[in-house]
Design an enzyme around this catalytic site. Structure first.
Site, short mmCIF file in Angstrom:
data_model
loop_
_atom_site.label_atom_id
_atom_site.label_comp_id
_atom_site.label_asym_id
_atom_site.label_seq_id
_atom_site.Cartn_x
_atom_site.Cartn_y
_atom_site.Cartn_z
N HIS A 52 22.20 55.36 -68.64
CA HIS A 52 23.64 55.11 -68.81
C HIS A 52 24.14 55.95 -69.98
CE1 HIS A 52 27.07 51.89 -68.86
NE2 HIS A 52 27.51 53.05 -69.33
N HIS A 84 27.31 58.87 -70.63
CA HIS A 84 28.44 59.69 -70.16
C HIS A 84 28.36 61.00 -70.93
CE1 HIS A 84 30.47 56.17 -68.26
NE2 HIS A 84 29.79 55.52 -69.20
N HIS A 105 30.05 50.44 -63.19
CA HIS A 105 30.28 49.63 -64.38
C HIS A 105 30.88 48.30 -63.92
CE1 HIS A 105 29.71 53.36 -66.50
NE2 HIS A 105 30.08 52.88 -67.67
N GLU A 151 31.50 44.56 -68.07
CA GLU A 151 31.57 45.02 -69.47
C GLU A 151 32.71 44.24 -70.12
OE1 GLU A 151 32.82 49.11 -69.91
OE2 GLU A 151 32.01 49.29 -71.95
N ASP A 153 25.36 55.03 -73.71
CA ASP A 153 26.74 55.03 -73.21
C ASP A 153 27.50 56.29 -73.66
OD1 ASP A 153 28.79 54.05 -71.64
OD2 ASP A 153 29.30 52.35 -72.94
N ASP A 154 28.09 56.24 -74.86
CA ASP A 154 28.87 57.36 -75.40
C ASP A 154 28.45 57.57 -76.85
OD1 ASP A 154 30.98 57.74 -73.14
OD2 ASP A 154 30.97 55.59 -73.54
N1 ADE Z 1 33.68 55.82 -69.69
C1 ADE Z 1 32.92 56.22 -70.69
N2 ADE Z 1 32.34 55.16 -71.29
C2 ADE Z 1 32.74 54.06 -70.63
C3 ADE Z 1 32.50 52.68 -70.76
N3 ADE Z 1 31.70 52.18 -71.70
N4 ADE Z 1 33.10 51.84 -69.91
C4 ADE Z 1 33.92 52.32 -68.96
N5 ADE Z 1 34.18 53.61 -68.80
C5 ADE Z 1 33.61 54.48 -69.62
ZN ZN Z 2 29.47 53.54 -69.59
#
Ligand code: ADE
Ligand code: ZN
Length: 334
Positions: free
Chosen positions: A15, A17, A195, A198, A276-277
């Site tokens: 996971h 991005h 997703h 969340e 994630d990011d």
């Molecule tokens: N795009 C990038 N990170 C995300 C996240 N945590 N939730 C939804 N969309 C995303």
């Molecule tokens: Zn994500």
């Protein structure tokens, strides 16, 4: 297990991005290369803006940042920077989300995006022995027809793309909105992830399972509110790609000590740890393990289970999974 032990374990990241791995330094370099003005004077000012109280706060700044990505070389450099960081954290396999609509909507062709990512994938394989696959994410705040169009644009690049995903603003955009698009993705031979849970309610996780027929759930935190859903996820051995630092930064959890990861494992759920990011949330996968392990007190056995799940929950072939698990077991014995 200490920080170094965790980084030494070979692991998969499921996971991530790629646009969320854009560090402010590279953002500035690409803005300069492409003659794009950024609304921040310095790298420090960018980092200072990374204070979020919910998912949408982050998404607004994340889409703005992605605007510096223009050429194939930009996407190559972005992915290569991620692979370097991932390799340092023991990642030997990565399944990477990309958001084509963020780029095609600005006039950057799908082929430029995939071409740049693919050349970095080849370089990472050669330089680090790090294998990877791409997951094409549909932006759920856009309509389903736009998603179906995007799948069509991806047809020439299917050798690189293993799955379809669903990301962006969750609340108000339930998985059921994308029923036809996921049906189409299935016909194209793609695996499916989404997703769900969340910020969205357990109902969205049910929809991802029953309507989209996903192979993995990304996040899934709020599934814990529904005992019947927990039992379904457990019985099916459904992989959850959990992202501890993201959850903290986006206020999905109040504190790392309150993170549900340990509870998920105790309930028999197949959880994994992911970043994630990472450029926006304060760390790559190793830091996510460190933070959640310290926060909730994971045992060595639980850490080993999380890493094992990263391979068995991946889209690698059975033989590849077996080979990766065997090297993990060897590292655990050492
Ligand atoms: N795009 C990038 N990170 C995300 C996240 N945590 N939730 C939804 N969309 C995303
Ligand atoms: Zn994500």
């Amino acid at each position: 297990m200490d920080t170094d032990d965790i980084r030494r374990l070979p692991k998969a990241e499921l996971h991530l991005h790629i646009e969320g791995s854009l560090e402010p330094e590279l953002m500035f370099a690409l803005a300069k290369r492409n003659g794009i003005a950024l609304p921040f004077p310095t790298v420090e000012a960018v980092r200072a803006a990374y204070e979020f109280s919910k998912l949408q706060d982050f998404l607004d700044i994340y889409y703005q940042g992605a605007g510096v990505l223009v050429s194939e070389e930009d996407f190559h450099d972005l992915a290569m920077a991620y692979f370097r960081r991932a390799h340092a954290d023991g990642v030997v396999h990565a399944e990477i989300f990309f958001d084509p609509q963020t780029h095609t909507e600005r006039g950057v062709p799908m082929g430029t995006v995939v071409g740049g990512l693919a050349s970095a994938q080849r370089a990472a394989e050669a330089e680090f022995g790090l294998s990877s696959k791409l997951i094409l994410c549909l932006l759920r705040h856009l309509d389903e027809d736009a998603g179906i169009q995007t799948l069509k644009q991806a047809e020439p690049f299917l050798d690189r793309i293993v799955a379809v995903g669903l990301d962006s603003s969750e609340l108000g955009h339930p998985p059921s909105k994308f029923a036809q698009a996921y049906q189409r993705a299935g016909e194209m031979g793609l695996k499916k992830v989404a997703h769900a849970g969340e910020e969205g309610p357990p109902e969205y996780v049910w929809e991802a399972l029953d309507i989209l027929k996903v192979d993995r759930i990304d996040h899934g935190n709020r599934a814990l509110e529904d005992p019947k859903l927990v039992e379904r996820l457990r019985a099916e051995g459904m992989t959850l790609t959990v992202c501890p630092l993201s959850n903290l930064k986006l206020c999905v959890v109040d504190a790392m000590t309150a993170h549900p990861l340990k509870r998920m494992l105790d309930l028999g759920l197949k959880a994994t740890v992911n970043s994630d990011d990472p450029a926006y949330f304060g760390g790559y996968v190793g830091s996510n393990f460190d933070a959640v392990s310290e926060g909730v007190g994971l045992t060595d056995a639980q850490i080993a289970t999380l890493v094992r799940n990263s391979f068995t929950g991946s889209f690698l072939s059975e033989a590849e999974v077996a080979a990766r698990i065997s090297s993990l077991d060897q590292a655990l014995r050492a």
